[in-house]
Design a protein around this motif. Sequence first.
Motif, mmCIF file in Angstrom:
data_model
loop_
_atom_site.group_PDB
_atom_site.id
_atom_site.type_symbol
_atom_site.label_atom_id
_atom_site.label_comp_id
_atom_site.label_asym_id
_atom_site.label_seq_id
_atom_site.Cartn_x
_atom_site.Cartn_y
_atom_site.Cartn_z
ATOM 1 N N ASP A 22 0.813 -1.217 0.000
ATOM 2 C CA ASP A 22 0.000 0.000 0.000
ATOM 3 C C ASP A 22 0.848 1.269 0.000
ATOM 4 O O ASP A 22 0.343 2.340 -0.326
ATOM 5 N N TYR A 23 2.152 1.160 0.343
ATOM 6 C CA TYR A 23 3.028 2.340 0.307
ATOM 7 C C TYR A 23 3.987 2.288 -0.887
ATOM 8 O O TYR A 23 4.096 3.266 -1.637
ATOM 9 N N TRP A 24 4.659 1.171 -1.070
ATOM 10 C CA TRP A 24 5.704 1.105 -2.086
ATOM 11 C C TRP A 24 5.179 0.807 -3.481
ATOM 12 O O TRP A 24 5.947 0.821 -4.442
ATOM 13 N N TYR A 26 6.494 -7.870 -2.237
ATOM 14 C CA TYR A 26 5.336 -7.112 -1.753
ATOM 15 C C TYR A 26 4.525 -7.959 -0.772
ATOM 16 O O TYR A 26 4.269 -9.136 -1.021
ATOM 17 N N VAL A 27 4.137 -7.332 0.305
ATOM 18 C CA VAL A 27 3.279 -7.996 1.291
ATOM 19 C C VAL A 27 2.135 -7.062 1.636
ATOM 20 O O VAL A 27 2.242 -5.840 1.516
ATOM 21 N N GLU A 28 1.029 -7.673 2.044
ATOM 22 C CA GLU A 28 -0.114 -6.916 2.529
ATOM 23 C C GLU A 28 0.051 -6.708 4.028
ATOM 24 O O GLU A 28 0.574 -7.559 4.733
ATOM 25 N N ARG A 29 -0.413 -5.541 4.505
ATOM 26 C CA ARG A 29 -0.283 -5.265 5.933
ATOM 27 C C ARG A 29 -1.199 -6.141 6.761
ATOM 28 O O ARG A 29 -0.971 -6.351 7.934
ATOM 29 N N ALA A 30 -2.313 -6.641 6.175
ATOM 30 C CA ALA A 30 -3.243 -7.518 6.892
ATOM 31 C C ALA A 30 -3.814 -8.496 5.901
ATOM 32 O O ALA A 30 -3.854 -8.248 4.702
#
Length: 294
Positions: free
Chosen positions: A68-70, A88-92
């Motif tokens: 969501d940021y990068w 890339y990873v999701e925060r939740a």
Amino acid sequence: MLAKLTGWLLLGIVRLLTGAQARWYGCPPKAELRIYFANHQSHADLVMIWAALPEELRSITRPIAARDYWANTPFKRWITTEVFNAVYVERAATAPAAPAEAPAEPEAPLPPVRDAAAAPQSERIEPSMEPLLPMAPMAPPVVDITPEAFDEVQGRLDLPAPPPPPPPAAPLAVTPPAVEPEPAAPISDPLAPLVEALRSGDSIIIFPEGTRGHTGEPQKFKSGLYTLATMFPEVVLVPAWIDNVQRVMPKGEIVPVPILCSVTFGAPIRVEEGEERRPFLDRARAAVIALREV
């Protein structure tokens, strides 16, 4: 070629602003399957620890990046994908959105109801009181027919009558098939990209806090590090402490400030036999904090 040149340019800028000093306190830099886990206080942590690694380790080590940021602008997406080779990873964990229901068809408008008072009255016919006159009997019509036509008609009359049509068959009772309930939408695993990277032979850089802190003390580690360590017991777990980078780009700021920073790598740890999740995560967090005093 462009990505490689951009990487060298970015590496020079980071080292000019921060010094990017790497201190290997507990283990030497080595090309082996590793999980580097560090404290997290700034978006610059990803760039800082990437720049602190030797060139031969940067090419086989992938930092994680919050999607969501990068990946919210084309430039940052290109940098993290082509230069950092980030994961890339999701925060939740998120569930896929349910398909939208088809809009209901509009009902046909009802015909307007006429007002009985406004409807035109039909003309009334008064009954006649005169007696009905007897009607003369009508003579049957005389049909002139030729002998050929008479023979044809007579031939049709001599044919046997066609059989009556069979009665219509009773409609079969059709039982509608049972509708099985749709299974619940699966929740996406945020660790899946990290597992795939480790299985492909790449080392990774993670921040077990899950979010940036601003107190100087790492927050409680989340369970992702323990899950990966138990799934890949052969992977070397290397703690790291990133110092002063929060002053280069504090939380909420976008303009970096030149200041000397360093990354200290400590002695590897592993999950002991029978060790539970929370004791291991507390021990891993303590290993990172201990590097602050080195």
